[in-house]
Design an enzyme around this catalytic site. Structure first.
Site, PDB file in Angstrom:
ATOM      1  N   CYS A  31      10.552   8.968 -10.998  1.00 32.69           N
ATOM      2  CA  CYS A  31      11.609   9.221 -10.003  1.00 32.69           C
ATOM      3  C   CYS A  31      12.980   9.404 -10.635  1.00 32.69           C
ATOM      4  CB  CYS A  31      11.663   8.072  -9.001  1.00 32.69           C
ATOM      5  SG  CYS A  31      10.100   7.783  -8.198  1.00 32.69           S
ATOM      6  N   ASN A  68       9.232   9.291  -0.190  1.00 38.53           N
ATOM      7  CA  ASN A  68       9.590   9.258  -1.616  1.00 38.53           C
ATOM      8  C   ASN A  68       8.930  10.452  -2.306  1.00 38.53           C
ATOM      9  OD1 ASN A  68       9.869   8.762  -4.342  1.00 38.53           O
ATOM     10  ND2 ASN A  68       9.210   6.616  -4.238  1.00 38.53           N
ATOM     11  N   HIS A  75      18.121   7.375  -5.115  1.00 39.77           N
ATOM     12  CA  HIS A  75      16.702   7.722  -5.019  1.00 39.77           C
ATOM     13  C   HIS A  75      16.188   7.287  -3.650  1.00 39.77           C
ATOM     14  CE1 HIS A  75      12.590   8.362  -5.735  1.00 39.77           C
ATOM     15  NE2 HIS A  75      12.263   7.091  -5.889  1.00 39.77           N
TER      16      HIS A  75
HETATM   17  N1  ACO Z   1       0.605  -1.104   6.538  1.00 38.29           N
HETATM   18  C1  ACO Z   1       0.427  -2.380   6.957  1.00 38.29           C
HETATM   19  N2  ACO Z   1       0.454  -3.427   6.116  1.00 38.29           N
HETATM   20  C2  ACO Z   1       0.657  -3.187   4.822  1.00 38.29           C
HETATM   21  C3  ACO Z   1       0.838  -1.881   4.314  1.00 38.29           C
HETATM   22  C4  ACO Z   1       0.800  -0.824   5.243  1.00 38.29           C
HETATM   23  N3  ACO Z   1       0.973   0.466   4.871  1.00 38.29           N
HETATM   24  N4  ACO Z   1       1.033  -1.957   2.997  1.00 38.29           N
HETATM   25  C5  ACO Z   1       0.999  -3.253   2.652  1.00 38.29           C
HETATM   26  N5  ACO Z   1       0.762  -3.996   3.754  1.00 38.29           N
HETATM   27  C6  ACO Z   1       0.627  -5.456   3.857  1.00 38.29           C
HETATM   28  C7  ACO Z   1       0.228  -6.083   2.543  1.00 38.29           C
HETATM   29  O1  ACO Z   1      -1.162  -6.030   2.360  1.00 38.29           O
HETATM   30  C8  ACO Z   1       0.749  -7.488   2.713  1.00 38.29           C
HETATM   31  O2  ACO Z   1      -0.175  -8.220   3.481  1.00 38.29           O
HETATM   32  P1  ACO Z   1      -0.508  -9.761   3.133  1.00 38.29           P
HETATM   33  O3  ACO Z   1       0.807 -10.474   3.264  1.00 38.29           O
HETATM   34  O4  ACO Z   1      -1.510 -10.120   4.146  1.00 38.29           O
HETATM   35  O5  ACO Z   1      -1.015  -9.724   1.720  1.00 38.29           O
HETATM   36  C9  ACO Z   1       2.010  -7.312   3.566  1.00 38.29           C
HETATM   37  O6  ACO Z   1       1.907  -5.998   4.161  1.00 38.29           O
HETATM   38  C10 ACO Z   1       3.291  -7.388   2.757  1.00 38.29           C
HETATM   39  O7  ACO Z   1       3.140  -6.622   1.582  1.00 38.29           O
HETATM   40  P2  ACO Z   1       4.284  -6.489   0.525  1.00 38.29           P
HETATM   41  O8  ACO Z   1       3.841  -5.638  -0.612  1.00 38.29           O
HETATM   42  O9  ACO Z   1       4.852  -7.826   0.198  1.00 38.29           O
HETATM   43  O10 ACO Z   1       5.371  -5.710   1.405  1.00 38.29           O
HETATM   44  P3  ACO Z   1       6.857  -5.381   1.051  1.00 38.29           P
HETATM   45  O11 ACO Z   1       7.734  -5.947   2.085  1.00 38.29           O
HETATM   46  O12 ACO Z   1       7.195  -5.685  -0.383  1.00 38.29           O
HETATM   47  O13 ACO Z   1       6.886  -3.792   1.220  1.00 38.29           O
HETATM   48  C11 ACO Z   1       6.783  -1.822  -0.186  1.00 38.29           C
HETATM   49  C12 ACO Z   1       6.023  -3.012   0.434  1.00 38.29           C
HETATM   50  C13 ACO Z   1       7.270  -0.961   0.948  1.00 38.29           C
HETATM   51  C14 ACO Z   1       5.834  -1.034  -1.073  1.00 38.29           C
HETATM   52  C15 ACO Z   1       7.990  -2.321  -1.006  1.00 38.29           C
HETATM   53  O14 ACO Z   1       7.591  -3.367  -1.838  1.00 38.29           O
HETATM   54  C16 ACO Z   1       8.643  -1.238  -1.833  1.00 38.29           C
HETATM   55  O15 ACO Z   1       9.258  -0.334  -1.318  1.00 38.29           O
HETATM   56  N6  ACO Z   1       8.597  -1.351  -3.174  1.00 38.29           N
HETATM   57  C17 ACO Z   1       9.285  -0.432  -4.090  1.00 38.29           C
HETATM   58  C18 ACO Z   1       8.785   0.983  -4.071  1.00 38.29           C
HETATM   59  C19 ACO Z   1       9.591   1.781  -5.074  1.00 38.29           C
HETATM   60  O16 ACO Z   1      10.799   1.731  -5.110  1.00 38.29           O
HETATM   61  N7  ACO Z   1       8.971   2.502  -5.956  1.00 38.29           N
HETATM   62  C20 ACO Z   1       9.762   3.062  -7.078  1.00 38.29           C
HETATM   63  C21 ACO Z   1       9.771   4.415  -7.240  1.00 38.29           C
HETATM   64  S1  ACO Z   1       8.224   5.232  -7.028  1.00 38.29           S
HETATM   65  C22 ACO Z   1       7.981   6.291  -8.396  1.00 38.29           C
HETATM   66  O17 ACO Z   1       8.570   6.152  -9.422  1.00 38.29           O
HETATM   67  C23 ACO Z   1       6.888   7.331  -8.261  1.00 38.29           C
END
Ligand code: ACO
Length: 338
Positions: free
Chosen positions: A125, A295, A265
């Site tokens: 990214c 993204n 980003h």
């Molecule tokens: N729908 C429903 N529930 C979901 C989903 C979904 N799509 N995805 C995950 N969950 C659940 C998980 O299983 C978890 O359940 P559990 O508590 O029973 O285990 C719960 O939701 C919480 O999961 P988390 O991973 O803790 O959720 P979080 O609040 O951290 O959000 C997210 C997840 C959106 C992925 C976030 O962590 C994020 O945005 N991270 C950074 C992404 C990023 O910036 N990437 C960098 C660039 S990408 C690149 O370089 C290509």
């Protein structure tokens, strides 16, 4: 005394300006409601955790080079130049059409930039800002005058559509910019880049390269798709984007209050809000379009830059901060006077 010819290092530093921007998004819209039918998720979960409502998905026969070429053509038109004027094409992508040739070489043919030297770079990214910095170095060193930089990714080709942790986040698209020396004008003031390979495993595509080829035996494991430790990635994204933005503002002799527009980003609205809060920049000065495109990796900041340009969010002379974070892990920020 006969004057000695000046070496490149003795030549005066040149202002490097973005003289045109462009972008391209595929037609097909994939909504959160459609994802609800594909994996166990909900529009409410996706919107509240990420801010994403829909994303674009390239057609089956539409490749990264097609997205990049269309974005490039729109940037060329916006800059008012011809493709023959381009000296160098840099494409930032993690989803090249092939390992060889480079996607930049394919784009060269598609847009008719016959004179250009072409190569790709890989910084996930952060790729577009890495490429802008490379372009700026080539221009300030008097090596090239006119450079096309493109961030383009067809992430749908490396998404595991059965993994709800990742498949709801990503989309396809391309953004482009033309950089050129402008004698009397504004341009890139300062750039900072950073990388930390020790964090590589937090966000990776483990298979498909020579370390882990896809074979008949492992084909079912989908090793050629994105794996991400979301929570850890989130923390590193916020910390490094804020730190990098502060450093580049310091380099430029500016404070967040001087910024007319911040273009981050487009990964997650909560990451963007956390960065804005820590930098003390009001949300109305932050460019956000991830609700419509998700993204798009290297393309995201470039598409947002093009939208900001075309919708008049930046006036001539305004200070603009671009700040990115991605796999590697990598990050970068640039201050530009528009
Ligand atoms: N729908 C429903 N529930 C979901 C989903 C979904 N799509 N995805 C995950 N969950 C659940 C998980 O299983 C978890 O359940 P559990 O508590 O029973 O285990 C719960 O939701 C919480 O999961 P988390 O991973 O803790 O959720 P979080 O609040 O951290 O959000 C997210 C997840 C959106 C992925 C976030 O962590 C994020 O945005 N991270 C950074 C992404 C990023 O910036 N990437 C960098 C660039 S990408 C690149 O370089 C290509």
């Amino acid at each position: 005394m006969t004057p000695q010819p000046r070496t490149r290092t003795q030549l005066p530093k040149r202002t490097v300006s973005i003289i045109g921007t462009g972008s391209y998004l595929p037609e097909r819209v994939l909504t959160n409601a459609e994802l609800e039918k594909m994996v166990e998720t909900s529009d409410d979960w996706i919107t509240s955790r990420t801010g994403i409502r829909e994303r674009r998905i390239a057609a089956e026969g539409e490749f990264t080079s097609d997205l990049a070429a269309k974005a490039a053509q729109s940037a060329i038109e916006n800059a008012g130049i011809t493709a023959e004027e381009i000296d160098l094409i840099i494409i930032a992508t993690i989803t090249p059409d092939h390992f060889m040739p480079s996607t930049a070489c394919i784009v060269q043919t598609k847009i008719g930039a016959k004179r250009a030297v072409c190569f790709d770079i890989s910084a996930a990214c952060s790729g577009f800002l890495y490429a802008v910095e490379i372009a700026q170095q080539f221009i300030t060193s008097h090596t090239y005058n006119t450079i096309l930089v493109v961030g383009a990714d067809k992430l749908s080709s490396i998404v595991n559509w059965k993994d709800r942790n990742t498949c709801v986040l990503f989309g396809d698209g391309a953004g482009a910019a033309i950089l050129r020396h402008r004698a009397h004008g504004h341009g890139v003031i300062a750039t900072r880049m950073g990388s930390n390979g020790q964090l590589a495993e937090l966000l990776q595509v483990p298979g498909g390269g020579c370390a882990c080829p896809i074979t008949a035996e492992n084909a079912g494991e989908r090793l050629n798709t994105i794996r991400m430790e979301g929570r850890e990635t989130f923390k590193h994204a916020v910390t490094n984007m804020v730190e990098s933005a502060r450093q580049v503002l310091d380099d430029a002799g500016l404070t967040p209050a001087d910024l007319a527009c911040v273009i981050p980003h487009q990964a997650n609205l909560r990451i963007i809000s956390a960065v804005a809060e820590r930098l003390e920049v009001p949300l109305e000065r932050i460019m956000v379009n991830l609700d419509r495109f998700g993204n798009t990796s290297a393309a995201a900041v470039a598409i947002a830059l093009d939208e900001a340009n075309r919708t008049g969010r930046m006036k001539v002379g305004d200070y603009v901060l671009l700040v990115v974070f991605g796999g590697g892990m990598t990050w970068a920020s640039s201050v530009i006077q528009w």
